[in-house]
Design a protein around this motif. Structure first.
Motif, PDB file in Angstrom:
ATOM      1  N   GLU A  57      42.551  16.094   1.466  1.00 45.00           N
ATOM      2  CA  GLU A  57      43.412  15.173   0.877  1.00 45.00           C
ATOM      3  C   GLU A  57      42.706  14.398  -0.398  1.00 45.00           C
ATOM      4  N   ILE A  58      41.219  14.484  -0.436  1.00 48.95           N
ATOM      5  CA  ILE A  58      40.627  13.564  -1.323  1.00 48.95           C
ATOM      6  C   ILE A  58      40.601  14.430  -2.715  1.00 48.95           C
ATOM      7  N   LYS A  59      41.031  13.836  -3.951  1.00 51.82           N
ATOM      8  CA  LYS A  59      41.078  14.374  -4.995  1.00 51.82           C
ATOM      9  C   LYS A  59      39.854  14.318  -5.667  1.00 51.82           C
ATOM     10  N   GLU A  60      39.553  15.325  -6.495  1.00 51.56           N
ATOM     11  CA  GLU A  60      37.986  15.390  -7.387  1.00 51.56           C
ATOM     12  C   GLU A  60      38.326  14.139  -8.064  1.00 51.56           C
ATOM     13  N   ASP A  61      39.321  13.956  -9.094  1.00 51.45           N
ATOM     14  CA  ASP A  61      39.297  12.902 -10.021  1.00 51.45           C
ATOM     15  C   ASP A  61      39.207  11.599  -9.442  1.00 51.45           C
ATOM     16  N   HIS A  62      39.638  11.351  -8.163  1.00 54.21           N
ATOM     17  CA  HIS A  62      39.417  10.007  -7.489  1.00 54.21           C
ATOM     18  C   HIS A  62      37.862   9.779  -7.162  1.00 54.21           C
ATOM     19  N   LEU A  63      37.243  10.993  -6.615  1.00 55.12           N
ATOM     20  CA  LEU A  63      35.890  10.877  -6.087  1.00 55.12           C
ATOM     21  C   LEU A  63      35.043  10.522  -7.341  1.00 55.12           C
ATOM     22  N   GLN A  64      35.513  11.363  -8.630  1.00 57.78           N
ATOM     23  CA  GLN A  64      34.632  10.798  -9.766  1.00 57.78           C
ATOM     24  C   GLN A  64      34.604   9.650 -10.191  1.00 57.78           C
ATOM     25  N   ASP A  65      36.012   8.973  -9.889  1.00 62.41           N
ATOM     26  CA  ASP A  65      36.229   7.653 -10.409  1.00 62.41           C
ATOM     27  C   ASP A  65      35.181   6.551  -9.560  1.00 62.41           C
ATOM     28  N   ILE A  66      35.103   6.908  -8.194  1.00 62.16           N
ATOM     29  CA  ILE A  66      34.456   6.232  -7.089  1.00 62.16           C
ATOM     30  C   ILE A  66      32.997   6.387  -7.475  1.00 62.16           C
ATOM     31  N   VAL A  67      32.478   7.475  -7.829  1.00 62.65           N
ATOM     32  CA  VAL A  67      31.205   7.445  -8.258  1.00 62.65           C
ATOM     33  C   VAL A  67      30.857   6.887  -9.258  1.00 62.65           C
ATOM     34  N   LEU A  68      31.486   6.915 -10.524  1.00 57.90           N
ATOM     35  CA  LEU A  68      31.135   6.007 -11.792  1.00 57.90           C
ATOM     36  C   LEU A  68      31.303   4.691 -11.164  1.00 57.90           C
ATOM     37  N   LEU A  69      32.148   4.012 -10.385  1.00 53.95           N
ATOM     38  CA  LEU A  69      32.045   2.595  -9.888  1.00 53.95           C
ATOM     39  C   LEU A  69      31.162   2.307  -9.151  1.00 53.95           C
ATOM     40  N   LEU A  70      30.361   3.368  -8.438  1.00 49.82           N
ATOM     41  CA  LEU A  70      29.281   3.031  -7.518  1.00 49.82           C
ATOM     42  C   LEU A  70      27.859   3.003  -8.667  1.00 49.82           C
ATOM     43  N   ASP A  71      28.000   4.090  -9.603  1.00 51.20           N
ATOM     44  CA  ASP A  71      26.940   4.141 -10.923  1.00 51.20           C
ATOM     45  C   ASP A  71      26.887   2.656 -11.458  1.00 51.20           C
ATOM     46  N   ASP A  72      27.959   1.974 -11.711  1.00 51.78           N
ATOM     47  CA  ASP A  72      27.963   0.810 -12.336  1.00 51.78           C
ATOM     48  C   ASP A  72      27.322  -0.412 -11.408  1.00 51.78           C
ATOM     49  N   MET A  73      27.721  -0.409 -10.036  1.00 48.36           N
ATOM     50  CA  MET A  73      26.877  -1.206  -9.004  1.00 48.36           C
ATOM     51  C   MET A  73      25.709  -0.944  -8.917  1.00 48.36           C
ATOM     52  N   LYS A  74      25.273   0.426  -9.146  1.00 44.91           N
ATOM     53  CA  LYS A  74      23.698   0.694  -9.025  1.00 44.91           C
ATOM     54  C   LYS A  74      22.970   0.216 -10.144  1.00 44.91           C
ATOM     55  N   ASN A  75      23.614   0.104 -11.337  1.00 42.89           N
ATOM     56  CA  ASN A  75      23.352  -0.495 -12.597  1.00 42.89           C
ATOM     57  C   ASN A  75      22.862  -1.762 -12.562  1.00 42.89           C
ATOM     58  N   LYS A  76      23.738  -2.444 -11.647  1.00 47.98           N
ATOM     59  CA  LYS A  76      23.453  -4.143 -11.352  1.00 47.98           C
ATOM     60  C   LYS A  76      22.446  -4.455 -10.118  1.00 47.98           C
ATOM     61  N   ASN A  77      21.910  -3.120  -9.723  1.00 46.40           N
ATOM     62  CA  ASN A  77      20.832  -3.221  -8.620  1.00 46.40           C
ATOM     63  C   ASN A  77      21.572  -3.475  -7.179  1.00 46.40           C
TER      64      ASN A  77
END
Length: 183
Positions: A57-77
């Protein structure tokens, strides 16, 4: 309250995150508790979303959006590498599943091509066998014709020799006296 972060009461996952991974905001460049709480709430929502959905049920686009969100969080340590890594693995698994599905379609197409090529090959082999029989018959006919030609040429040569001998005998008496060289 989860540790020192304020999250919605429906977020018991926040406690599980803090107990398993410790204070994921200890090195975070965002200093206000309010925004750290928002990050924790987003992380909890991501995990709830993963818990509630099946892999298919998980869509690839949705996963990519979450990965980008987590990348932003990682950039803020924010220490979300553990979640980021899992999402990347799920994303790769989705891509592999999509590739496998595409490969199955290609495999079926290729199977049909192989089947058609095998059928065509059998037909061409039958044609080849028929042509080989025709060629063999034609070769036999050519051999027979060569034998007939050789026999006819031999007979023609024998006749020519006989004619030449006969002409020599006749020419000897044709323009001279029949008694020449006798007396």
């Amino acid at each position: 309250m989860v540790d020192k972060y304020q999250v919605k009461p429906v977020m018991p996952i926040g406690k599980q995150i803090i107990s398993k991974h410790g204070d994921i905001f200890k090195n975070c460049t965002v200093v206000t508790t309010k925004y750290r709480s928002k990050f924790l709430e987003m992380i909890c929502n991501i995990i709830v979303d993963l818990q509630e959905k099946k892999f298919s049920e998980i869509k690839e686009d949705h996963l990519q959006d979450i990965v980008l969100l987590l990348d932003d969080m990682k950039n803020k340590n924010v220490d979300v590498e553990w979640l980021h890594q899992r999402l990347v693995e799920i994303l790769q698994a989705r891509q592999v599943l999509e590739q496998a599905s595409m490969l199955k379609r290609e495999k079926e197409c290729c199977r049909k091509k192989v089947e058609n090529a095998e059928i065509e090959l059998k037909e061409r082999e039958k044609d080849k066998e028929g042509l080989a029989a025709l060629l063999k018959a034609a070769c036999a006919e050519v051999t027979d014709c060569k034998e007939k030609l050789a026999a006819a040429m031999d007979e023609s040569a024998r006749i020519n020799t006989t004619i030449a001998d006969s002409e020599a005998k006749v020419n000897r008496y044709l323009n001279c006296s029949l008694v020449d060289d006798l007396l």
